[in-house]
Design an enzyme around this catalytic site. Structure first.
Site, short mmCIF file in Angstrom:
data_model
loop_
_atom_site.label_atom_id
_atom_site.label_comp_id
_atom_site.label_asym_id
_atom_site.label_seq_id
_atom_site.Cartn_x
_atom_site.Cartn_y
_atom_site.Cartn_z
N HIS A 222 0.76 -1.38 0.02
CA HIS A 222 -0.03 0.10 0.00
C HIS A 222 0.81 1.23 0.06
O HIS A 222 2.10 1.15 0.13
CB HIS A 222 -0.86 -0.13 1.28
CG HIS A 222 -0.18 0.04 2.54
ND1 HIS A 222 0.56 -0.84 3.24
CD2 HIS A 222 0.21 1.24 3.35
CE1 HIS A 222 1.21 -0.27 4.24
NE2 HIS A 222 0.84 0.95 4.44
N ASP A 224 0.79 5.15 1.85
CA ASP A 224 0.11 5.96 3.00
C ASP A 224 -0.60 7.12 2.58
O ASP A 224 0.08 7.92 1.68
CB ASP A 224 1.31 6.49 4.13
CG ASP A 224 1.93 5.10 4.80
OD1 ASP A 224 1.26 4.01 4.59
OD2 ASP A 224 2.95 5.39 5.45
N HIS A 280 4.73 0.35 -0.13
CA HIS A 280 5.36 -0.76 0.97
C HIS A 280 4.69 -1.65 1.58
O HIS A 280 3.48 -1.72 1.48
CB HIS A 280 5.98 0.23 2.01
CG HIS A 280 5.15 1.12 2.68
ND1 HIS A 280 4.54 2.18 2.11
CD2 HIS A 280 4.34 1.00 4.03
CE1 HIS A 280 3.73 2.97 2.89
NE2 HIS A 280 3.65 1.99 4.14
N ARG A 290 7.50 -8.84 15.71
CA ARG A 290 7.68 -7.50 15.17
C ARG A 290 7.10 -6.35 15.60
O ARG A 290 5.65 -6.67 15.52
CB ARG A 290 8.17 -7.40 13.63
CG ARG A 290 8.44 -6.17 13.14
CD ARG A 290 9.03 -6.47 11.82
NE ARG A 290 9.53 -5.10 11.33
CZ ARG A 290 8.58 -4.25 10.67
NH1 ARG A 290 7.35 -4.72 10.41
NH2 ARG A 290 9.16 -3.01 10.24
O1 LIG Z 1 5.15 -2.41 9.82
C1 LIG Z 1 5.62 -1.72 9.04
O2 LIG Z 1 6.85 -1.75 8.70
C2 LIG Z 1 4.87 -0.96 8.05
C3 LIG Z 1 3.72 -0.28 8.57
C4 LIG Z 1 2.92 0.57 7.86
O3 LIG Z 1 3.15 0.54 6.72
C5 LIG Z 1 1.67 1.37 8.27
O4 LIG Z 1 1.31 1.10 9.40
O5 LIG Z 1 1.01 2.04 7.50
FE LIG Z 2 2.23 2.19 5.40
#
Ligand SMILES: O=C(O)CCC(=O)C(=O)O
Ligand SMILES: [Fe+2]
Length: 364
Positions: A222, A224, A280, A290
């Protein structure tokens, strides 16, 4: 590809499975070929890595400009966020996600709500569930925190408040550095005065260890819906990005003390398409949980975001119509990876490729 609404096809209780209790990957979470495209860090031969930029560097503006244009993402060091604050928010997140499921559900996000505990909001675009759980904080976390820790919710709230304050300052600084790298100064931006507070949400993400990580997806691909995102990832890798115009995933290696900065869709609009919002995703692993904390930074609701006049001329007409953050979030909730296309005014000219037309990206 994004597909039908999950809610149409799955028992809603699947959304609250305790992922830590599984010895095998359940079918509800088994993705197929999600690792298409491979990982350039693992034999793809791409010698370039995601830039690490020292914000104290005299050339920080130019370095940021180059990173935003070529990657849409970079890691920032010397950002002035104290390490103990980064440790505190990580601990607060770990404490929250380690609570028993029945307790976390007391703070569950309500239908159409923004804040609270739940699965990734983009889940509704996919037929399979993601191997993660999240907690979104928009506004004060007090009400949910009181439900999670009736006796002792102040500590969580204080950490969140302090973290948000520090992030807000850094996000403002980064926004002006990014705009500065496009040759734009505060005086040239008519909404600059309205940006004192900025506006933001905090997203805590947890990715439990997974019995079959190759077939699972932590958080699907996605972009942001922000101006920019400041991501604090723990020391476990999992974040992957697609380089602008690329097809191979690159891992963003965790680096102690560094923060990952994503160009978001609204910065893409402001830059009239010059800075791509980075695609990403998060992958999972077999042995380690994680945690990540995303500070999602956007404009106050009164501000209409549109391509900055200085970046628009006869040869570069405005690619997008003016839009508020709230309006854009509504568009994203409806169109997901086609959201930018849906607010685009005109097709890009030859040689002026809209980097954010992600229609060809395999996301599931
Ligand atoms: O956990 C991650 O590394 C990415 C999190 C992410 O892309 C988000 O919260 O929009
Ligand atoms: Fe994100």
């Amino acid at each position: 590809m994004p597909s039908r609404k999950l809610s149409d096809s799955l028992n809603p209780h699947h959304e609250f499975l305790d992922l830590k209790s599984f010895k095998e990957l359940p079918d509800t979470h088994a993705w197929t070929s999600q690792l298409d495209g491979g990982d350039s860090d693992c034999g793809g031969g791409n010698p370039e890595t995601i830039p690490i930029i020292d914000l104290n560097n005299d050339n920080a503006t130019e370095l940021i400009g180059h990173a935003c244009k070529t990657w849409g993402v970079f890691q920032a060091i010397n950002h002035k966020i104290p390490q103990n604050l980064l440790d505190d928010i990580e601990l607060a997140g770990k404490g929250l996600f380690s609570l028993p499921m029945h307790q976390k559900l007391r703070a569950a996000r309500v239908a159409d709500g923004v804040s609270g505990y739940g699965v990734a909001r983009i889940s509704s675009f996919f037929s399979k569930l993601m191997w993660s759980e999240g907690f979104t904080i928009a506004g004060s976390p007090a009400e949910h925190a009181r439900q999670l820790w009736p006796q002792d919710y102040h500590k969580f709230c204080n950490t969140v408040d302090e973290y948000k304050k520090a992030m807000n300052k850094l996000a403002g600084r980064l926004m002006w550095l990014m705009l500065g790298s496009l040759g734009i100064s505060k005086g040239e931006v008519k909404w600059a005065g309205e940006f004192q507070g900025g506006c933001a949400a905090l997203q805590l993400n947890s990715y439990p260890a997974c019995p079959d990580p190759e077939r699972a997806m932590g958080l699907a691909a996605h972009t942001d819906s922000t101006i920019l995102t400041i991501l604090h990832q723990s020391n476990t890798s999992g974040l992957q990005v697609l380089r602008e115009g690329g097809t191979q995933w690159s891992t963003v290696p965790p680096q102690a003390g560094a923060l990952v900065i994503h160009v978001g869709d609204l910065m893409h609009i402001l830059s009239n398409g010059l800075y791509p919002s980075v695609v990403h995703r998060a992958v999972v692993n077999r042995s380690e949980e994680r945690l990540s904390v995303a500070y999602l930074y956007g404009p106050p609701s009164s501000v209409k975001i549109s391509p900055l006049p200085k970046l628009v001329d006869h040869f570069h007409p405005p690619l997008y119509r003016p839009i508020t953050w709230t309006e854009y979030l509504g568009t994203k909730a409806k169109h997901f990876d086609k959201a930018l296309t849906s607010v685009r005014l005109c097709a890009p000219r030859n040689g002026f490729v809209d980097n954010n037309d992600h229609n060809s990206v395999q996301v599931g």
